[in-house]
Design a protein around this motif. Structure first.
Motif, PDB file in Angstrom:
ATOM      1  N   GLU A 119      72.175 119.601  14.460  1.00  0.00           N
ATOM      2  CA  GLU A 119      73.288 120.309  15.070  1.00  0.00           C
ATOM      3  C   GLU A 119      74.046 121.077  13.991  1.00  0.00           C
ATOM      4  O   GLU A 119      74.483 120.507  12.996  1.00  0.00           O
ATOM      5  N   VAL A 120      74.220 122.383  14.203  1.00  0.00           N
ATOM      6  CA  VAL A 120      74.973 123.198  13.252  1.00  0.00           C
ATOM      7  C   VAL A 120      76.451 122.857  13.342  1.00  0.00           C
ATOM      8  O   VAL A 120      77.019 122.777  14.439  1.00  0.00           O
ATOM      9  N   GLN A 121      77.057 122.646  12.191  1.00  0.00           N
ATOM     10  CA  GLN A 121      78.496 122.418  12.138  1.00  0.00           C
ATOM     11  C   GLN A 121      79.083 123.242  11.002  1.00  0.00           C
ATOM     12  O   GLN A 121      78.518 123.322   9.919  1.00  0.00           O
ATOM     13  N   LEU A 122      80.230 123.842  11.269  1.00  0.00           N
ATOM     14  CA  LEU A 122      80.986 124.574  10.269  1.00  0.00           C
ATOM     15  C   LEU A 122      82.420 124.059  10.318  1.00  0.00           C
ATOM     16  O   LEU A 122      83.067 124.151  11.354  1.00  0.00           O
ATOM     17  N   GLN A 123      82.872 123.526   9.212  1.00  0.00           N
ATOM     18  CA  GLN A 123      84.230 122.975   9.144  1.00  0.00           C
ATOM     19  C   GLN A 123      85.065 123.907   8.270  1.00  0.00           C
ATOM     20  O   GLN A 123      84.915 123.912   7.053  1.00  0.00           O
ATOM     21  N   ALA A 124      85.931 124.680   8.922  1.00  0.00           N
ATOM     22  CA  ALA A 124      86.791 125.617   8.207  1.00  0.00           C
ATOM     23  C   ALA A 124      88.167 125.005   8.005  1.00  0.00           C
ATOM     24  O   ALA A 124      88.693 124.317   8.885  1.00  0.00           O
ATOM     25  N   SER A 125      88.741 125.270   6.847  1.00  0.00           N
ATOM     26  CA  SER A 125      90.083 124.760   6.554  1.00  0.00           C
ATOM     27  C   SER A 125      90.762 125.687   5.560  1.00  0.00           C
ATOM     28  O   SER A 125      90.131 126.589   5.005  1.00  0.00           O
ATOM     29  N   GLY A 126      92.050 125.447   5.340  1.00  0.00           N
ATOM     30  CA  GLY A 126      92.780 126.189   4.320  1.00  0.00           C
ATOM     31  C   GLY A 126      93.746 127.228   4.853  1.00  0.00           C
ATOM     32  O   GLY A 126      94.478 127.846   4.074  1.00  0.00           O
ATOM     33  N   GLY A 127      93.767 127.440   6.151  1.00  0.00           N
ATOM     34  CA  GLY A 127      94.713 128.390   6.699  1.00  0.00           C
ATOM     35  C   GLY A 127      96.135 127.873   6.613  1.00  0.00           C
ATOM     36  O   GLY A 127      96.375 126.720   6.251  1.00  0.00           O
ATOM     37  N   GLY A 128      97.090 128.737   6.927  1.00  0.00           N
ATOM     38  CA  GLY A 128      98.482 128.327   6.890  1.00  0.00           C
ATOM     39  C   GLY A 128      99.401 129.523   6.926  1.00  0.00           C
ATOM     40  O   GLY A 128      98.988 130.638   7.251  1.00  0.00           O
ATOM     41  N   LEU A 129     100.649 129.257   6.597  1.00  0.00           N
ATOM     42  CA  LEU A 129     101.695 130.286   6.571  1.00  0.00           C
ATOM     43  C   LEU A 129     102.019 130.628   5.126  1.00  0.00           C
ATOM     44  O   LEU A 129     102.265 129.724   4.309  1.00  0.00           O
ATOM     45  N   VAL A 130     102.025 131.915   4.823  1.00  0.00           N
ATOM     46  CA  VAL A 130     102.326 132.350   3.467  1.00  0.00           C
ATOM     47  C   VAL A 130     103.119 133.645   3.534  1.00  0.00           C
ATOM     48  O   VAL A 130     103.006 134.403   4.508  1.00  0.00           O
ATOM     49  N   GLN A 131     103.923 133.888   2.529  1.00  0.00           N
ATOM     50  CA  GLN A 131     104.679 135.133   2.476  1.00  0.00           C
ATOM     51  C   GLN A 131     103.790 136.271   1.990  1.00  0.00           C
ATOM     52  O   GLN A 131     102.795 136.052   1.274  1.00  0.00           O
ATOM     53  N   ALA A 132     104.159 137.473   2.353  1.00  0.00           N
ATOM     54  CA  ALA A 132     103.425 138.651   1.889  1.00  0.00           C
ATOM     55  C   ALA A 132     103.359 138.648   0.359  1.00  0.00           C
ATOM     56  O   ALA A 132     104.341 138.326  -0.314  1.00  0.00           O
ATOM     57  N   GLY A 133     102.196 138.980  -0.152  1.00  0.00           N
ATOM     58  CA  GLY A 133     101.967 138.944  -1.590  1.00  0.00           C
ATOM     59  C   GLY A 133     101.397 137.627  -2.083  1.00  0.00           C
ATOM     60  O   GLY A 133     100.959 137.537  -3.236  1.00  0.00           O
ATOM     61  N   GLY A 134     101.404 136.626  -1.219  1.00  0.00           N
ATOM     62  CA  GLY A 134     100.910 135.311  -1.605  1.00  0.00           C
ATOM     63  C   GLY A 134      99.407 135.189  -1.470  1.00  0.00           C
ATOM     64  O   GLY A 134      98.705 136.165  -1.169  1.00  0.00           O
ATOM     65  N   SER A 135      98.932 133.969  -1.687  1.00  0.00           N
ATOM     66  CA  SER A 135      97.493 133.693  -1.679  1.00  0.00           C
ATOM     67  C   SER A 135      97.175 132.477  -0.831  1.00  0.00           C
ATOM     68  O   SER A 135      98.010 131.574  -0.677  1.00  0.00           O
ATOM     69  N   LEU A 136      95.978 132.474  -0.293  1.00  0.00           N
ATOM     70  CA  LEU A 136      95.417 131.320   0.399  1.00  0.00           C
ATOM     71  C   LEU A 136      93.936 131.251   0.059  1.00  0.00           C
ATOM     72  O   LEU A 136      93.307 132.283  -0.220  1.00  0.00           O
ATOM     73  N   ARG A 137      93.393 130.046   0.128  1.00  0.00           N
ATOM     74  CA  ARG A 137      91.955 129.883  -0.053  1.00  0.00           C
ATOM     75  C   ARG A 137      91.394 129.145   1.141  1.00  0.00           C
ATOM     76  O   ARG A 137      91.808 128.012   1.428  1.00  0.00           O
ATOM     77  N   LEU A 138      90.466 129.787   1.809  1.00  0.00           N
ATOM     78  CA  LEU A 138      89.790 129.173   2.950  1.00  0.00           C
ATOM     79  C   LEU A 138      88.499 128.535   2.479  1.00  0.00           C
ATOM     80  O   LEU A 138      87.820 129.060   1.597  1.00  0.00           O
ATOM     81  N   SER A 139      88.161 127.420   3.124  1.00  0.00           N
ATOM     82  CA  SER A 139      86.941 126.707   2.797  1.00  0.00           C
ATOM     83  C   SER A 139      86.117 126.516   4.062  1.00  0.00           C
ATOM     84  O   SER A 139      86.667 126.306   5.142  1.00  0.00           O
ATOM     85  N   CYS A 140      84.803 126.603   3.922  1.00  0.00           N
ATOM     86  CA  CYS A 140      83.903 126.367   5.043  1.00  0.00           C
ATOM     87  C   CYS A 140      82.779 125.458   4.562  1.00  0.00           C
ATOM     88  O   CYS A 140      82.013 125.849   3.661  1.00  0.00           O
ATOM     89  N   VAL A 141      82.701 124.277   5.125  1.00  0.00           N
ATOM     90  CA  VAL A 141      81.632 123.340   4.790  1.00  0.00           C
ATOM     91  C   VAL A 141      80.628 123.347   5.928  1.00  0.00           C
ATOM     92  O   VAL A 141      80.989 123.122   7.083  1.00  0.00           O
ATOM     93  N   ALA A 142      79.369 123.618   5.594  1.00  0.00           N
ATOM     94  CA  ALA A 142      78.330 123.783   6.605  1.00  0.00           C
ATOM     95  C   ALA A 142      77.344 122.621   6.591  1.00  0.00           C
ATOM     96  O   ALA A 142      77.104 122.000   5.547  1.00  0.00           O
ATOM     97  N   SER A 143      76.787 122.349   7.742  1.00  0.00           N
ATOM     98  CA  SER A 143      75.731 121.327   7.846  1.00  0.00           C
ATOM     99  C   SER A 143      74.859 121.635   9.042  1.00  0.00           C
ATOM    100  O   SER A 143      75.226 122.417   9.926  1.00  0.00           O
ATOM    101  N   GLY A 144      73.667 121.026   9.065  1.00  0.00           N
ATOM    102  CA  GLY A 144      72.773 121.171  10.214  1.00  0.00           C
ATOM    103  C   GLY A 144      71.791 122.319  10.130  1.00  0.00           C
ATOM    104  O   GLY A 144      71.060 122.565  11.100  1.00  0.00           O
ATOM    105  N   PHE A 145      71.744 123.010   8.994  1.00  0.00           N
ATOM    106  CA  PHE A 145      70.761 124.081   8.830  1.00  0.00           C
ATOM    107  C   PHE A 145      70.500 124.266   7.334  1.00  0.00           C
ATOM    108  O   PHE A 145      71.253 123.760   6.500  1.00  0.00           O
ATOM    109  N   THR A 146      69.452 125.011   7.012  1.00  0.00           N
ATOM    110  CA  THR A 146      69.131 125.265   5.605  1.00  0.00           C
ATOM    111  C   THR A 146      70.047 126.351   5.085  1.00  0.00           C
ATOM    112  O   THR A 146      69.884 127.532   5.399  1.00  0.00           O
ATOM    113  N   PHE A 147      71.016 125.921   4.291  1.00  0.00           N
ATOM    114  CA  PHE A 147      72.147 126.776   3.904  1.00  0.00           C
ATOM    115  C   PHE A 147      71.707 128.096   3.287  1.00  0.00           C
ATOM    116  O   PHE A 147      72.203 129.160   3.663  1.00  0.00           O
TER     117      PHE A 147
END
Length: 120
Positions: A1-29
Motif C-alpha cells: 500500500e502506497v503511503q505518503l506522510q507529509a508534515s512541516g506545514g504551519g503559520l509563518v510571517q512573510a519572509g520566513g521559512s518552513l521545511r516540509l517533509s514527505c516520508v514515502a512507503s509501499g513502492f520502490t522510491f
C-alpha cells in the motif's frame, strides 16, 4: 500500500521559512519522481517542485525558483521541501505526490496535504 506522510506545514510571517517533509512507503522510491503540488482556495492545483529520485534532477516553476529547494534522501525514502522568503501568495495546502516522471500527469498517488499559511 502506497503511503505518503507529509508534515512541516504551519503559520509563518512573510519572509520566513518552513521545511516540509514527505516520508514515502509501499513502492520502490527511486523508480519514481516526487513532486510537491499546492492548492490555494478557489485556485487550481499547481506543481511547485519536483525531483527525479533516480538522479536528483530538480524542477521548479518561475514562481518559486530561487526560494524553494527540493531534496531527497533515498536511504530514508524522504523528500524535503525547504521554502524560504515565503510570501502570502504561497499560502495553500501542499501535497506530496508520486509521479512516473517530473510533471507527468496524472499522478500515481497523492498524499494528504499539509497547510501552509503565510501572513503579511
Amino acid at each position: 500500500e502506497v503511503q505518503l506522510q507529509a508534515s512541516g506545514g504551519g503559520l509563518v510571517q512573510a519572509g520566513g521559512s518552513l521545511r516540509l517533509s514527505c516520508v514515502a512507503s509501499g513502492f520502490t522510491f527511486d523508480d519514481y519522481a516526487i513532486g510537491w503540488f499546492r492548492q490555494a482556495p478557489g485556485k487550481e492545483q499547481e506543481g511547485v517542485s519536483c525531483i527525479s529520485t533516480s538522479d536528483g534532477t530538480t524542477y521548479y516553476p518561475g514562481s518559486v525558483k530561487g526560494r524553494f529547494t527540493i531534496s531527497s534522501d533515498n536511504a530514508k525514502n524522504t523528500v524535503l521541501l525547504q521554502m524560504n522568503s515565503l510570501k502570502p501568495e504561497d499560502t495553500a495546502v501542499y501535497y506530496c505526490t508520486v509521479l512516473k516522471g517530473c510533471w507527468i500527469l496524472p499522478p500515481v498517488y497523492q498524499g494528504q496535504g499539509t497547510q501552509v499559511t503565510v501572513s503579511s
